[in-house]
Design an enzyme around this catalytic site. Structure first.
Site, PDB file in Angstrom:
ATOM      1  N   GLY A  61      -7.793 -17.269  -2.281  1.00  0.00           N
ATOM      2  CA  GLY A  61      -8.395 -15.892  -2.176  1.00  0.00           C
ATOM      3  C   GLY A  61      -9.634 -15.700  -3.329  1.00  0.00           C
ATOM      4  O   GLY A  61     -10.482 -16.086  -2.822  1.00  0.00           O
ATOM      5  N   CYS A 121       0.888  -1.303   0.073  1.00  0.00           N
ATOM      6  CA  CYS A 121      -0.004  -0.228   0.126  1.00  0.00           C
ATOM      7  C   CYS A 121       0.779   1.411   0.096  1.00  0.00           C
ATOM      8  O   CYS A 121       1.984   1.130   0.426  1.00  0.00           O
ATOM      9  CB  CYS A 121      -0.832   0.083   1.212  1.00  0.00           C
ATOM     10  N   THR A 148      -1.929  -8.908  -5.120  1.00  0.00           N
ATOM     11  CA  THR A 148      -2.374  -8.534  -6.666  1.00  0.00           C
ATOM     12  C   THR A 148      -1.390  -8.063  -7.380  1.00  0.00           C
ATOM     13  O   THR A 148      -0.509  -6.976  -6.911  1.00  0.00           O
ATOM     14  CB  THR A 148      -3.560  -7.866  -6.625  1.00  0.00           C
TER      15      THR A 148
END
Ligand SMILES: Cc1cc2nc3c(=O)[nH]c(=O)nc-3n(C[C@H](O)[C@H](O)[C@H](O)COP(=O)(O)O)c2cc1C
Length: 313
Positions: free
Chosen positions: A272, A137, A200
């Site tokens: 996931g 992030c 991802t």
């Protein structure tokens, strides 16, 4: 009669000081806070439940549209929507702590200080078995570059958590890098007990007629079967670069997929996107792994982990 058929295989695995009864976990952000899946999955059968990524404050995430289907996968730009660590501890954890399944809490911060504070909030919380630190992030103090793509920023985020927690510390790596082994080494140097990968892969989708991106955020994270080959390659690179256990993630929809990661050297796996297609995917993967071991007379899953023969080493 085949002896292997009589006793169930030992599925236990150690992920950095946390011993799981089996190697199958849910992946953060695809399994809610666990309870959402309790009607279809006996959560206590799982190796661990990994909850949605938590931040210090509640977050509404990004505006819609924030999901797009792709060939063999999906793009998401959920933007890490979550209830915040305080509400998690008050409202979500009490349910989970009464189950006999380890709860792994995934956290993300926008600064090194936020990572530190989040770790502090979880320290001593009854029912938290381990912390998984999402470093994919943006670091607002460094112009929004993700912590996980810069070795020093990754080191600092992990270090900040390490000094504030006594819990087993799993660091979740971003695949959006050239040298994942280099980042992995930095995370271990900073005190990671285990590594999980991959998060991802950044991608985008375009609506040609509208001349617009499909996602309001323009870019999103690609997940699902499309990313499995990339994930396997990165797990393979990382298991050879570090000595801590590695958790394989990326496109696992079947036991066969999970077995590929174990053979490559992952000590455990996370499921996931498959949960969105088949809400029982975690237990299906688990049952399939056990069936494979029985069928092949493998008494202990650890006898399968890291058995890949490349002919290169
Ligand atoms: C809708 C969605 C939300 C996600 N949210 C998080 C999150 O909050 N924290 C995190 O570390 N990873 C998050 N991920 C990444 C997944 O945990 C996983 O690493 C990735 O999707 C690859 O695995 P998969 O192909 O099995 O989905 C999210 C993925 C999806 C699809």
């Amino acid at each position: 009669m085949d002896m292997a058929m009589e006793t169930r295989p030992d599925l236990r695995t150690d992920i950095g000081g946390l011993v799981l009864k089996n190697p199958v976990m849910s992946a953060s952000g695809t399994f809610g806070y666990g309870r959402e899946f309790a009607e279809v999955v006996d959560l206590q059968r799982l190796g661990a439940v990994v909850v949605k990524g938590l931040s210090l404050q509640p977050s509404p995430g990004n505006p819609p549209p924030r999901i797009a289907e792709t060939p063999c996968g999906m793009l998401n730009a959920i933007g890490l929507e979550n209830v915040g660590v305080g509400a998690f501890l008050r409202n979500k954890l009490p349910y989970l702590r009464n189950l006999s399944v380890p709860v792994v809490v995934n956290i993300y911060g926008k600064s090194v200080e936020e990572y530190a504070e989040l770790a502090g909030r979880l320290e001593g919380a009854d029912g938290v078995a381990a912390v998984e630190v999402n470093i994919s992030c943006p670091n607002v103090k460094a112009g929004g570059i993700a912590f996980g793509v810069d070795p020093m920023a990754a080191y600092e985020a992990v270090r900040a958590v390490r000094v504030r927690t006594t819990l087993p510390l799993i660091v979740k790596l971003s695949p959006n890098v050239t040298d994942i082994a280099g980042i992995a080494r930095k995370a271990v140097e900073a005190g990671a007990d285990a590594l999980s990968l991959i998060n991802t892969i950044t991608g985008m989708a375009v609506d040609v007629d509208a001349r617009k991106p499909v996602l309001a955020n323009v870019t999103g994270g690609l997940s699902g079967p499309a990313i499995k080959p990339v994930a396997l390659r990165m797990v393979w690179e990382v298991v050879r670069a570090v000595r801590v256990p590695v958790i394989g993630i990326g496109g696992i929809t079947s036991a066969r997929d999970a077995l590929e990661f174990l053979v490559v050297g992952a000590a455990a796996v996370q499921v996931g996107t498959a949960n969105f297609v088949n809400p029982r995917a975690t237990v299906d993967v688990l049952e399939g792994i056990e069936a494979y071991l029985v069928e092949h007379g493998i008494a202990d899953v650890r006898d399968l982990i890291g058995t890949l023969q490349t002919g290169l080493d």
